[in-house]
Write a protein that holds these residues in place. Sequence first.
Motif, short mmCIF file in Angstrom:
data_model
loop_
_atom_site.label_atom_id
_atom_site.label_comp_id
_atom_site.label_asym_id
_atom_site.label_seq_id
_atom_site.Cartn_x
_atom_site.Cartn_y
_atom_site.Cartn_z
N LEU A 46 0.83 -1.21 0.00
CA LEU A 46 0.00 0.00 0.00
C LEU A 46 0.87 1.26 0.00
O LEU A 46 0.54 2.25 -0.64
CB LEU A 46 -0.93 -0.01 1.21
N TYR A 47 1.99 1.20 0.72
CA TYR A 47 2.93 2.32 0.68
C TYR A 47 3.50 2.49 -0.73
O TYR A 47 3.63 3.61 -1.23
CB TYR A 47 4.07 2.09 1.67
N TYR A 48 3.87 1.37 -1.36
CA TYR A 48 4.43 1.45 -2.71
C TYR A 48 3.39 2.03 -3.68
O TYR A 48 3.74 2.84 -4.56
CB TYR A 48 4.84 0.07 -3.21
N ARG A 49 2.15 1.62 -3.51
CA ARG A 49 1.08 2.14 -4.38
C ARG A 49 0.95 3.66 -4.22
O ARG A 49 0.78 4.37 -5.22
CB ARG A 49 -0.24 1.45 -4.03
N PHE A 50 1.03 4.13 -2.99
CA PHE A 50 0.96 5.57 -2.75
C PHE A 50 2.13 6.29 -3.40
O PHE A 50 1.96 7.32 -4.07
CB PHE A 50 0.93 5.84 -1.25
N LEU A 51 3.32 5.77 -3.23
CA LEU A 51 4.52 6.47 -3.71
C LEU A 51 4.73 6.35 -5.21
O LEU A 51 5.25 7.27 -5.84
CB LEU A 51 5.75 5.93 -2.97
N GLU A 52 4.33 5.24 -5.82
CA GLU A 52 4.73 4.95 -7.20
C GLU A 52 3.64 5.16 -8.25
O GLU A 52 3.96 5.34 -9.43
CB GLU A 52 5.24 3.51 -7.30
N THR A 53 2.36 5.12 -7.85
CA THR A 53 1.30 5.14 -8.87
C THR A 53 0.50 6.44 -8.83
O THR A 53 0.62 7.25 -7.91
CB THR A 53 0.32 3.96 -8.66
N ASP A 54 -0.34 6.58 -9.87
CA ASP A 54 -1.27 7.70 -9.89
C ASP A 54 -2.70 7.22 -9.62
O ASP A 54 -3.68 7.83 -10.04
CB ASP A 54 -1.20 8.46 -11.22
N ASP A 55 -2.83 6.11 -8.91
CA ASP A 55 -4.15 5.60 -8.53
C ASP A 55 -4.88 6.64 -7.69
O ASP A 55 -4.27 7.40 -6.93
CB ASP A 55 -4.02 4.31 -7.73
N GLU A 56 -6.21 6.63 -7.82
CA GLU A 56 -7.02 7.63 -7.14
C GLU A 56 -7.95 7.00 -6.11
O GLU A 56 -8.44 5.90 -6.28
CB GLU A 56 -7.87 8.40 -8.16
N TYR A 57 -8.16 7.72 -5.04
CA TYR A 57 -9.22 7.46 -4.08
C TYR A 57 -9.21 6.01 -3.59
O TYR A 57 -10.14 5.24 -3.81
CB TYR A 57 -10.58 7.78 -4.71
N PHE A 58 -8.11 5.63 -2.89
CA PHE A 58 -8.05 4.27 -2.36
C PHE A 58 -7.81 4.29 -0.85
O PHE A 58 -7.30 5.25 -0.29
CB PHE A 58 -7.00 3.42 -3.09
N ASP A 59 -8.19 3.19 -0.22
CA ASP A 59 -8.15 3.05 1.23
C ASP A 59 -6.78 2.54 1.67
O ASP A 59 -6.20 1.67 1.03
CB ASP A 59 -9.24 2.07 1.67
N THR A 60 -6.27 3.08 2.78
CA THR A 60 -4.97 2.64 3.29
C THR A 60 -5.06 2.07 4.70
O THR A 60 -4.05 1.93 5.37
CB THR A 60 -3.96 3.80 3.30
N ALA A 61 -6.25 1.74 5.15
CA ALA A 61 -6.40 1.27 6.52
C ALA A 61 -5.49 0.08 6.82
O ALA A 61 -4.94 -0.04 7.91
CB ALA A 61 -7.85 0.91 6.79
N GLU A 62 -5.30 -0.80 5.84
CA GLU A 62 -4.50 -2.00 6.08
C GLU A 62 -3.01 -1.71 6.17
O GLU A 62 -2.23 -2.57 6.58
CB GLU A 62 -4.76 -3.02 4.97
N SER A 63 -2.60 -0.50 5.82
CA SER A 63 -1.18 -0.17 5.92
C SER A 63 -0.77 0.13 7.36
O SER A 63 0.40 0.08 7.70
CB SER A 63 -0.85 1.04 5.05
N HIS A 64 -1.73 0.44 8.22
CA HIS A 64 -1.44 0.72 9.63
C HIS A 64 -2.68 0.39 10.45
O HIS A 64 -2.76 -0.65 11.06
CB HIS A 64 -1.02 2.19 9.78
#
Length: 380
Positions: A329-347
């Motif tokens: 999920l961290y990689y997705r945040f840093l590397e992609t241009d994906d929009e409007y996604f949930d990160t609850a599982e990252s922490h």
Amino acid sequence: MHSSKIPAILSLVLLLVPLLSHGSAQTPSEVESVPADDIRDLKLRDWQPSSMMKTKVTRVQLPKAPVIDVHNHLGGGAATLTSERVAKYLREMDAAGVRTVVNLDGGWDTKLRETLAALDTAHPGRFLTFTLLNFNGFDQPGWSERETERLRQSFEAGAKGLKFHKSLGLSYRDEEGNLLGIDDARLDPIWQLCGEMERPVMIHTSDPAAFFTPLDRYNERWHELNDHPGWLFHGEKFPSRDELLEQRNRVIAKHPATTFIGAHFGNNPEDLEAVGRWLDTYPNFYVDIDARISELGRQPYSSRRFLIKYQDRIMFGTDTTPDAEAYRLYYRFLETDDEYFDTAESHHRQGFWMIYGIFLPDPVLEKIYRTNASQLLGLD
């Protein structure tokens, strides 16, 4: 009363009776018509909105560069760090392309030696352990000298840095109830020794801005604070958030030879302009992104500009026990241009908002993932 006025008064009464009775006790038939599970009675704590957005989903299995996670809690001591537990950490790290994890739970004395043996010595290059201070008796004569010497021994035993929890400034009180401030002079020898021995200080000061505001209908972390009431620091019992951060900054300014890592993006990702001023002012100050992509990801344009501008001063961290999916999920945040996604599982869930990817350039990713931490921790 004149008889000609009676019909008019009766008409007025008949007109007002329905209006006056509105909102009064319901008739049995009316009560029966309201279902017991009326959605209008849904409590805020039970509201779990499900997004209807249909957006692109990018699966980033491995990062674009080997990762050093500078902020993690693996536990300490032989009883906790069994071979099975450590093997599980390594499996998750390998699956997610994580080269090294910094464990901030080293403790001191016997616990530290056991932790170093189970992690750093048994798996060279995969784990780095930070030590802690023993604050028991901090208001007694000789505490500062005792802990400075203990810290020296911890570094000589192999600890790669020193960790301070948010308790400093918020929880440690003397017999008269006075808080131990972050910039208390008794800590000066500690900061100085870290500079002399070139060991960075990972310092967690304050907490999210919402944790210092009333727990009312305006608090954006209402759900989280109801689940963890001990995380609310609003009121006269505690210093203000600004005062805590100012205490920390005074220490950073006073000890320019010591390197400080501001945990959780300096614990001010809600105000990137302020964090930028700190980085501009204090060349010995760095930040990591651990457990704050929920804040950074809801301001993607500003975050992208910020991470590019200060790419030499930012490091990767998670504050989450090694888990391949959380890393991704961290990689997705840093590397992609994906929009409007949930990160609850990252922490864990830190708010009901979604985040956006910031698609950083590859050279910037390399620095944040690995190079900055490698240089700071002497891994090169």
